[in-house]
Design a protein around this motif. Structure first.
Motif, PDB file in Angstrom:
ATOM      1  N   GLU A 160       0.740  -1.220   0.519  1.00 43.20           N
ATOM      2  CA  GLU A 160      -0.558   0.024   0.103  1.00 43.20           C
ATOM      3  C   GLU A 160       0.808   1.286  -0.484  1.00 43.20           C
ATOM      4  OE1 GLU A 160      -3.012   0.381  -0.615  1.00 43.20           O
ATOM      5  OE2 GLU A 160      -3.735  -1.302  -0.013  1.00 43.20           O
ATOM      6  N   ASP A 161       1.843   1.259   0.652  1.00 40.93           N
ATOM      7  CA  ASP A 161       3.005   2.438   0.939  1.00 40.93           C
ATOM      8  C   ASP A 161       3.971   2.472  -0.423  1.00 40.93           C
ATOM      9  OD1 ASP A 161       3.727   0.343   1.400  1.00 40.93           O
ATOM     10  OD2 ASP A 161       5.506   1.275   3.940  1.00 40.93           O
ATOM     11  N   ASP A 162       3.936   2.125  -1.325  1.00 40.53           N
ATOM     12  CA  ASP A 162       5.251   1.538  -2.233  1.00 40.53           C
ATOM     13  C   ASP A 162       4.715   2.793  -3.170  1.00 40.53           C
ATOM     14  OD1 ASP A 162       6.952   0.287  -3.692  1.00 40.53           O
ATOM     15  OD2 ASP A 162       5.315   0.702  -5.685  1.00 40.53           O
ATOM     16  N   ALA A 163       5.641   3.351  -4.131  1.00 43.07           N
ATOM     17  CA  ALA A 163       5.371   4.662  -4.476  1.00 43.07           C
ATOM     18  C   ALA A 163       4.256   4.311  -5.992  1.00 43.07           C
ATOM     19  CB  ALA A 163       6.190   5.245  -5.592  1.00 43.07           C
ATOM     20  N   LEU A 164       4.557   3.323  -6.524  1.00 45.08           N
ATOM     21  CA  LEU A 164       3.645   2.194  -7.317  1.00 45.08           C
ATOM     22  C   LEU A 164       1.628   2.388  -7.303  1.00 45.08           C
ATOM     23  CD1 LEU A 164       4.250   2.020 -10.673  1.00 45.08           C
ATOM     24  CD2 LEU A 164       4.822  -0.454  -9.618  1.00 45.08           C
ATOM     25  N   ALA A 165       1.789   1.763  -5.663  1.00 43.72           N
ATOM     26  CA  ALA A 165       0.498   2.259  -5.947  1.00 43.72           C
ATOM     27  C   ALA A 165      -0.121   2.914  -4.899  1.00 43.72           C
ATOM     28  CB  ALA A 165       1.048   0.983  -4.441  1.00 43.72           C
ATOM     29  N   ILE A 166       0.590   4.110  -4.810  1.00 49.24           N
ATOM     30  CA  ILE A 166       0.121   5.519  -4.075  1.00 49.24           C
ATOM     31  C   ILE A 166       0.014   5.993  -5.837  1.00 49.24           C
ATOM     32  CG2 ILE A 166       1.033   7.794  -3.520  1.00 49.24           C
ATOM     33  CD1 ILE A 166       2.707   5.688  -1.528  1.00 49.24           C
ATOM     34  N   LYS A 224      -1.166   4.268  -7.929  1.00 51.04           N
ATOM     35  CA  LYS A 224      -2.458   3.636  -9.112  1.00 51.04           C
ATOM     36  C   LYS A 224      -3.144   4.665  -8.188  1.00 51.04           C
ATOM     37  CE  LYS A 224      -4.971   1.481 -10.631  1.00 51.04           C
ATOM     38  NZ  LYS A 224      -5.936   2.598 -10.747  1.00 51.04           N
ATOM     39  N   ARG A 225      -3.644   4.451  -6.855  1.00 52.83           N
ATOM     40  CA  ARG A 225      -4.363   5.458  -6.249  1.00 52.83           C
ATOM     41  C   ARG A 225      -5.000   6.902  -6.468  1.00 52.83           C
ATOM     42  NH1 ARG A 225      -2.471   2.889  -1.687  1.00 52.83           N
ATOM     43  NH2 ARG A 225      -0.849   4.744  -0.540  1.00 52.83           N
ATOM     44  N   GLU A 226      -4.345   7.530  -7.161  1.00 52.71           N
ATOM     45  CA  GLU A 226      -4.007   9.159  -7.540  1.00 52.71           C
ATOM     46  C   GLU A 226      -3.814   9.110  -8.965  1.00 52.71           C
ATOM     47  OE1 GLU A 226      -0.318  10.753  -6.100  1.00 52.71           O
ATOM     48  OE2 GLU A 226      -1.367  10.723  -3.620  1.00 52.71           O
ATOM     49  N   GLY A 227      -3.363   8.271  -9.327  1.00 53.22           N
ATOM     50  CA  GLY A 227      -4.407   8.572 -10.872  1.00 53.22           C
ATOM     51  C   GLY A 227      -3.259   8.988 -11.913  1.00 53.22           C
ATOM     52  N   ARG A 228      -2.022   8.599 -10.963  1.00 53.52           N
ATOM     53  CA  ARG A 228      -0.809   8.727 -12.080  1.00 53.52           C
ATOM     54  C   ARG A 228       0.071   8.052 -12.874  1.00 53.52           C
ATOM     55  NH1 ARG A 228       2.614  10.483  -8.682  1.00 53.52           N
ATOM     56  NH2 ARG A 228       2.131   9.759  -6.944  1.00 53.52           N
ATOM     57  N   THR A 248       6.019   5.182 -12.256  1.00 52.58           N
ATOM     58  CA  THR A 248       5.592   6.423 -11.760  1.00 52.58           C
ATOM     59  C   THR A 248       6.059   7.639 -12.242  1.00 52.58           C
ATOM     60  OG1 THR A 248       7.208   6.474 -10.365  1.00 52.58           O
ATOM     61  CG2 THR A 248       5.326   5.618  -9.100  1.00 52.58           C
ATOM     62  N   GLN A 249       6.461   6.869 -13.276  1.00 52.21           N
ATOM     63  CA  GLN A 249       7.233   8.830 -13.795  1.00 52.21           C
ATOM     64  C   GLN A 249       6.159   8.786 -15.336  1.00 52.21           C
ATOM     65  OE1 GLN A 249      10.774   9.230 -13.639  1.00 52.21           O
ATOM     66  NE2 GLN A 249      11.086   8.449 -12.105  1.00 52.21           N
ATOM     67  N   GLN A 259      -5.463   3.700 -16.255  1.00 53.08           N
ATOM     68  CA  GLN A 259      -6.641   4.558 -15.084  1.00 53.08           C
ATOM     69  C   GLN A 259      -7.654   3.536 -15.305  1.00 53.08           C
ATOM     70  OE1 GLN A 259      -4.730   6.893 -16.626  1.00 53.08           O
ATOM     71  NE2 GLN A 259      -3.423   7.340 -15.892  1.00 53.08           N
ATOM     72  N   GLY A 260      -7.540   3.300 -16.272  1.00 56.35           N
ATOM     73  CA  GLY A 260      -9.321   2.150 -16.035  1.00 56.35           C
ATOM     74  C   GLY A 260     -10.231   3.119 -16.347  1.00 56.35           C
ATOM     75  N   ARG A 261     -10.346   3.840 -17.079  1.00 54.71           N
ATOM     76  CA  ARG A 261     -11.073   4.954 -17.769  1.00 54.71           C
ATOM     77  C   ARG A 261     -10.525   5.870 -18.787  1.00 54.71           C
ATOM     78  NH1 ARG A 261     -15.989   6.730 -15.785  1.00 54.71           N
ATOM     79  NH2 ARG A 261     -16.527   9.403 -16.705  1.00 54.71           N
TER      80      ARG A 261
END
Ligand code: SF4
Length: 474
Positions: free
Chosen positions: A310-316, A318-322, A332-333, A397-399
């Motif tokens: 959950e605290d990995d940059a990739l998970a973050i 994902k949550r933030e749509g980035r 993440t880049q 983004q799944g959208r």
């Protein structure tokens, strides 16, 4: 989409992804690390086209802010062959073969830097293979030094390397860290001794545990483990044990790939006894069990085979749509130009994709003539660029918002993609997408099968499906 993830309970996962649904997508499909996919590259595209693209980048960066580069370095050598392998590699125990390769790599880096100008910023650097750690510490330092003289690796760059646990020690990991690597990916595949024997890759759990612990103490910002399901002698029960063991080692990220048995295409796979491969029903059970097992152990599903704490940059991200996607998978880049270096390496400059010679003799010979070793590639058409945006929006983004695509391209989504939207209807019926008046939304269950949704928008696939080239969706 973001609100729908992460899933938390295995029972919930099974409800969302019943085996019948997973089984209906047991077909091959592209992984969409790029669009168009690399199999569409043409031999008509060569070094001249790449130099043109590089010069265009030089002109663009003169007029606009300098965008950082991503660099991929391919090291093709491995000491012994894994029977499931589908990579471009050279099996040899002769480590002196690396010297000739590094000379050629230096020439290639020099050629690229002579066009781009030295000191271009690099925010992502990835070493893959083959086995990059086939190189000695001194050889890796030499490649790093050459790269640093040609480019400027930024202070916050992601510098990552793929590691075969059989080729490193904690002391070697310390050397990698000292060189500047800050992300590491271990090839694990499966911990079961019988499976390891069947695929000719024996690496006990204990050795991986020691290395992961060392990597953590050395301060690698992200540790990844690759697993494969569908290998010979795997059963849902044995793979559940591997899932539990990897969960205890707690890497920051896990990549879970489906094995594609294509012995006509990949010679090492002919040494796999097809009778020992798990049937489709067991593969599906392994996938369902692994997804549930990872979620249960605190991982979130990032997308397309990737899980992260959950605290990995990739998970973050994902949550933030980035989330972004490039040839290495999710990132993440932001999408940036990619310079591919080494035999068979793939690169992208703007809308131009290219690939280097796949065989060492041709790679060496072209560089000896002072030419870039590019043998194929593709210049994206305006249609490719529209579809790339749609497919990457779905994959990341799944959208896909019609308005966003219409702002970037002179099209009306509903007219341009009338056929594709119609073909999404069965996927909507299966509960994988929701069709809104101005958007396509991938559902929570659909996110696990997102490439099936993306495939609907792939024009090249529609014209020439050739499905067996690709890995399986499930
Ligand atoms: S799977 Fe990796 S380590 Fe094994 S032969 Fe292929 S490239 Fe080499």
């Amino acid at each position: 989409m973001n609100a729908a993830l992460p899933l938390t309970a295995p029972a919930e996962t099974r409800r969302l992804l019943p085996e019948a649904l997973l089984r209906s997508f047991d077909t091959p499909g592209p992984r969409y690390t790029s669009y168009p996919t690399a199999d569409r590259f043409s031999d008509d595209f060569g070094p001249v086209n790449v130099i043109r693209a590089l010069l265009q980048r030089v002109r663009h960066t003169r007029e606009h802010a300098q965008e950082p580069l991503s660099v991929y370095v391919h090291i093709p050598f491995c000491e012994s062959v894994c029977y499931y392998c589908a990579c471009n590699k050279v099996i040899t125990k002769h480590h002196d073969r690396a010297a000739e390769y590094l000379d050629a790599l230096e020439s290639e880096i020099g050629l690229v830097a002579s066009v781009l100008g030295a000191g271009q910023p690099v925010s992502q650097l990835h070493f893959g293979g083959g086995s990059p750690t086939f190189l000695s510490d001194a050889e890796l330092a030499r490649v790093f030094d050459t790269l640093q003289r040609a480019f400027r690796i930024t202070a916050d760059a992601e510098v990552s390397i793929e590691v075969d646990p059989r080729t490193v020690t904690p002391a070697r990991l310390a050397h990698l860290r000292q060189l500047g690597f800050n992300r590491i990916s271990f090839g694990v595949q499966d911990f079961d001794a019988q499976v390891q024997k069947a695929v000719h890759r024996v690496q006990p759990l204990e050795s991986v545990r020691v290395l992961m612990q060392a990597a953590r103490e050395l301060g690698f910002a992200s540790i990844n483990a690759d697993l494969i399901y569908g290998l010979p002698r795997q059963t849902p029960e044995s793979f559940a044990t591997t899932v539990q063991q990897i969960g205890e080692l707690k890497p920051d990220r896990i990549a879970l790939y489906a094995y594609a048995h294509l012995p006509q295409r990949f010679k090492p796979q002919r040494r796999i006894d097809a009778a020992e491969l798990p049937p489709a029903s067991q593969r599906v059970a392994m996938l369902g069990g692994a997804i549930a097992g990872f979620l249960d152990r605190g991982y979130c599903y990032v997308g397309m085979d990737h899980f992260a704490l959950e605290d990995d940059a990739l998970a973050i991200a994902k949550r933030e749509g980035r989330l972004h996607r490039n040839f290495q998978g999710y990132s993440t880049q932001p999408d940036c130009d990619l310079i591919g270096l080494g035999v068979s390496a793939i690169g992208r400059i703007g809308g131009s994709f290219y690939q280097n010679a796949k065989a060492l003799p041709e790679y060496y010979e072209t560089l000896r003539r002072g030419q870039l070793p590019v043998v194929r590639g593709l210049l994206s058409s305006p249609d490719d660029l529209v579809r790339r945006d749609v497919i990457m929006a779905l994959m990341c983004q799944g959208r896909v918002e019609f308005e966003a695509i219409e702002r970037a391209h002179p099209i009306c989504m509903r007219e341009y993609f009338a056929d594709e939207i119609e073909r999404l209807a069965p996927l909507a019926q299966a509960g994988l997408v929701e069709l809104e008046p101005g958007a396509v939304q991938v559902t929570e269950a659909g996110w696990y099968l997102v490439r099936a949704v993306a495939m609907t928008f792939d024009r090249h696939l529609k014209r020439n499906p050739a499905p067996e080239r690709f890995s399986r969706i499930v």
